[in-house]
Design a protein around this motif. Structure first.
Motif, PDB file in Angstrom:
ATOM      1  N   MET A   1      -9.628  -7.312  51.286  1.00  0.00           N
ATOM      2  CA  MET A   1      -9.459  -6.974  49.897  1.00  0.00           C
ATOM      3  C   MET A   1      -9.854  -8.192  49.066  1.00  0.00           C
ATOM      4  N   TYR A   2     -10.667  -7.953  48.055  1.00  0.00           N
ATOM      5  CA  TYR A   2     -11.106  -9.028  47.168  1.00  0.00           C
ATOM      6  C   TYR A   2     -10.358  -8.903  45.846  1.00  0.00           C
ATOM      7  N   ILE A   3      -9.790  -9.984  45.385  1.00  0.00           N
ATOM      8  CA  ILE A   3      -9.055 -10.021  44.121  1.00  0.00           C
ATOM      9  C   ILE A   3      -9.631 -11.158  43.280  1.00  0.00           C
ATOM     10  N   SER A   4      -9.867 -10.859  41.999  1.00  0.00           N
ATOM     11  CA  SER A   4     -10.254 -11.927  41.073  1.00  0.00           C
ATOM     12  C   SER A   4      -9.109 -12.126  40.085  1.00  0.00           C
ATOM     13  N   ILE A   5      -9.083 -13.281  39.465  1.00  0.00           N
ATOM     14  CA  ILE A   5      -7.985 -13.616  38.556  1.00  0.00           C
ATOM     15  C   ILE A   5      -7.901 -12.650  37.379  1.00  0.00           C
ATOM     16  N   GLY A   6      -9.022 -12.076  36.975  1.00  0.00           N
ATOM     17  CA  GLY A   6      -9.035 -11.144  35.853  1.00  0.00           C
ATOM     18  C   GLY A   6      -8.386  -9.800  36.163  1.00  0.00           C
ATOM     19  N   GLU A   7      -8.161  -9.519  37.431  1.00  0.00           N
ATOM     20  CA  GLU A   7      -7.530  -8.254  37.812  1.00  0.00           C
ATOM     21  C   GLU A   7      -6.008  -8.297  37.740  1.00  0.00           C
ATOM     22  N   LEU A   8      -5.433  -9.466  37.521  1.00  0.00           N
ATOM     23  CA  LEU A   8      -3.980  -9.591  37.401  1.00  0.00           C
ATOM     24  C   LEU A   8      -3.595  -9.241  35.969  1.00  0.00           C
ATOM     25  N   ARG A   9      -3.420  -7.948  35.700  1.00  0.00           N
ATOM     26  CA  ARG A   9      -3.210  -7.463  34.328  1.00  0.00           C
ATOM     27  C   ARG A   9      -1.841  -6.854  34.100  1.00  0.00           C
ATOM     28  N   GLN A  10      -1.006  -6.794  35.105  1.00  0.00           N
ATOM     29  CA  GLN A  10       0.290  -6.136  34.955  1.00  0.00           C
ATOM     30  C   GLN A  10       1.404  -7.171  35.056  1.00  0.00           C
ATOM     31  N   TYR A  35      14.446 -14.127  37.745  1.00  0.00           N
ATOM     32  CA  TYR A  35      13.967 -15.353  38.370  1.00  0.00           C
ATOM     33  C   TYR A  35      12.632 -15.790  37.761  1.00  0.00           C
ATOM     34  N   GLY A  36      11.805 -14.809  37.365  1.00  0.00           N
ATOM     35  CA  GLY A  36      10.526 -15.142  36.775  1.00  0.00           C
ATOM     36  C   GLY A  36       9.740 -13.903  36.392  1.00  0.00           C
ATOM     37  N   ILE A  37       8.724 -14.102  35.567  1.00  0.00           N
ATOM     38  CA  ILE A  37       7.816 -13.032  35.168  1.00  0.00           C
ATOM     39  C   ILE A  37       6.403 -13.525  35.468  1.00  0.00           C
ATOM     40  N   VAL A  38       5.621 -12.707  36.172  1.00  0.00           N
ATOM     41  CA  VAL A  38       4.284 -13.122  36.599  1.00  0.00           C
ATOM     42  C   VAL A  38       3.271 -12.026  36.281  1.00  0.00           C
ATOM     43  N   TRP A  39       2.008 -12.426  36.269  1.00  0.00           N
ATOM     44  CA  TRP A  39       0.915 -11.477  36.187  1.00  0.00           C
ATOM     45  C   TRP A  39       0.573 -11.067  37.612  1.00  0.00           C
ATOM     46  N   ALA A  40       0.333  -9.779  37.830  1.00  0.00           N
ATOM     47  CA  ALA A  40       0.058  -9.292  39.180  1.00  0.00           C
ATOM     48  C   ALA A  40      -0.859  -8.083  39.126  1.00  0.00           C
ATOM     49  N   LYS A  41      -1.337  -7.703  40.292  1.00  0.00           N
ATOM     50  CA  LYS A  41      -2.074  -6.457  40.455  1.00  0.00           C
ATOM     51  C   LYS A  41      -1.217  -5.574  41.350  1.00  0.00           C
ATOM     52  N   VAL A  42      -0.879  -4.385  40.865  1.00  0.00           N
ATOM     53  CA  VAL A  42      -0.023  -3.463  41.605  1.00  0.00           C
ATOM     54  C   VAL A  42      -0.877  -2.286  42.041  1.00  0.00           C
ATOM     55  N   ARG A  63       1.435  -2.146  47.034  1.00  0.00           N
ATOM     56  CA  ARG A  63       0.989  -3.480  47.438  1.00  0.00           C
ATOM     57  C   ARG A  63       0.841  -4.266  46.144  1.00  0.00           C
ATOM     58  N   VAL A  64       1.576  -5.364  46.045  1.00  0.00           N
ATOM     59  CA  VAL A  64       1.575  -6.197  44.849  1.00  0.00           C
ATOM     60  C   VAL A  64       0.934  -7.532  45.211  1.00  0.00           C
ATOM     61  N   VAL A  65      -0.058  -7.939  44.411  1.00  0.00           N
ATOM     62  CA  VAL A  65      -0.769  -9.201  44.647  1.00  0.00           C
ATOM     63  C   VAL A  65      -0.585 -10.085  43.422  1.00  0.00           C
ATOM     64  N   MET A  66      -0.184 -11.335  43.650  1.00  0.00           N
ATOM     65  CA  MET A  66      -0.042 -12.317  42.565  1.00  0.00           C
ATOM     66  C   MET A  66      -0.578 -13.652  43.067  1.00  0.00           C
ATOM     67  N   ARG A  67      -0.689 -14.598  42.168  1.00  0.00           N
ATOM     68  CA  ARG A  67      -1.105 -15.935  42.595  1.00  0.00           C
ATOM     69  C   ARG A  67      -0.061 -16.488  43.552  1.00  0.00           C
ATOM     70  N   TYR A  68      -0.513 -17.283  44.499  1.00  0.00           N
ATOM     71  CA  TYR A  68       0.363 -17.769  45.567  1.00  0.00           C
ATOM     72  C   TYR A  68       1.488 -18.630  45.014  1.00  0.00           C
ATOM     73  N   ARG A  69       2.674 -18.363  45.498  1.00  0.00           N
ATOM     74  CA  ARG A  69       3.841 -19.209  45.262  1.00  0.00           C
ATOM     75  C   ARG A  69       4.748 -19.090  46.472  1.00  0.00           C
ATOM     76  N   LEU A  78      11.301  -6.656  42.736  1.00  0.00           N
ATOM     77  CA  LEU A  78      10.284  -6.659  41.693  1.00  0.00           C
ATOM     78  C   LEU A  78      10.537  -5.490  40.752  1.00  0.00           C
ATOM     79  N   ILE A  79      10.397  -5.734  39.453  1.00  0.00           N
ATOM     80  CA  ILE A  79      10.529  -4.689  38.442  1.00  0.00           C
ATOM     81  C   ILE A  79       9.163  -4.544  37.783  1.00  0.00           C
ATOM     82  N   TRP A  80       8.598  -3.352  37.887  1.00  0.00           N
ATOM     83  CA  TRP A  80       7.282  -3.061  37.316  1.00  0.00           C
ATOM     84  C   TRP A  80       7.348  -1.701  36.647  1.00  0.00           C
ATOM     85  N   ARG A  81       7.089  -1.671  35.340  1.00  0.00           N
ATOM     86  CA  ARG A  81       7.134  -0.428  34.551  1.00  0.00           C
ATOM     87  C   ARG A  81       8.438   0.335  34.773  1.00  0.00           C
ATOM     88  N   ASP A  82       9.543  -0.344  34.729  1.00  0.00           N
ATOM     89  CA  ASP A  82      10.881   0.225  34.937  1.00  0.00           C
ATOM     90  C   ASP A  82      11.074   0.798  36.336  1.00  0.00           C
TER      91      ASP A  82
END
Length: 113
Positions: A1-10, A35-42, A63-69, A78-82
C-alpha cells in the motif's frame, strides 16, 4: 500500500483509558482521556453481519494509517466521525522505515431493535 502525506485528511482522536486500583488491588477502568489528535487515512477493510438468535451485531473493520509514532498502545481507542474504534492487534510499522504507523481496528455497531 502506498500512502502520501497529502492523503492524511481525516482527524482522528486518540483516547487512553484511565485506570485506578480499587481497595482489593484490582485495576478498574474509569473512562478515557484525550491523548492526542492526529491526521490519518481511514480505510474500511471488511464488514461482517452476525445474525444470531438473540441479537444482531454488525462489525466493521478499518485500517487506519498515520505518521509513525511509538507512543500508541494497543489499549488506546480511536475516535473517528463519532465512531469508536478498538484495536484488533498491536499497531505496526508499515514498511520498516518508521514513516507510517498502521492500526487494524474494529467498530462494533449494535442494533437497537
Amino acid at each position: 500500500m502506498y500512502i502520501s502525506i497529502g492523503e492524511l485528511r481525516q482527524r482522528v482522536r486518540i483516547e487512553r483509558p484511565s485506570t485506578v486500583t480499587d481497595e482489593e488491588g484490582n485495576i478498574v477502568e474509569q473512562g478515557r482521556e484525550l491523548y492526542g489528535i492526529v491526521w490519518a487515512k481511514v480505510l474500511p477493510a471488511a464488514a461482517k453481519i452476525s445474525d444470531g438468535y438473540t441479537e444482531k451485531v454488525n462489525e466493521v473493520d478499518y485500517r487506519v494509517v498515520m505518521r509513525y509514532r511509538k507512543d500508541i498502545r494497543s489499549s488506546d481507542v480511536l475516535i473517528w466521525r463519532d465512531k469508536v474504534l478498538t484495536f484488533l492487534s498491536s499497531p505496526y510499522d508499515m514498511d520498516g522505515k518508521k514513516k507510517w504507523l498502521v492500526m487494524e481496528c474494529r467498530e462494533l455497531v449494535e442494533d437497537d431493535k
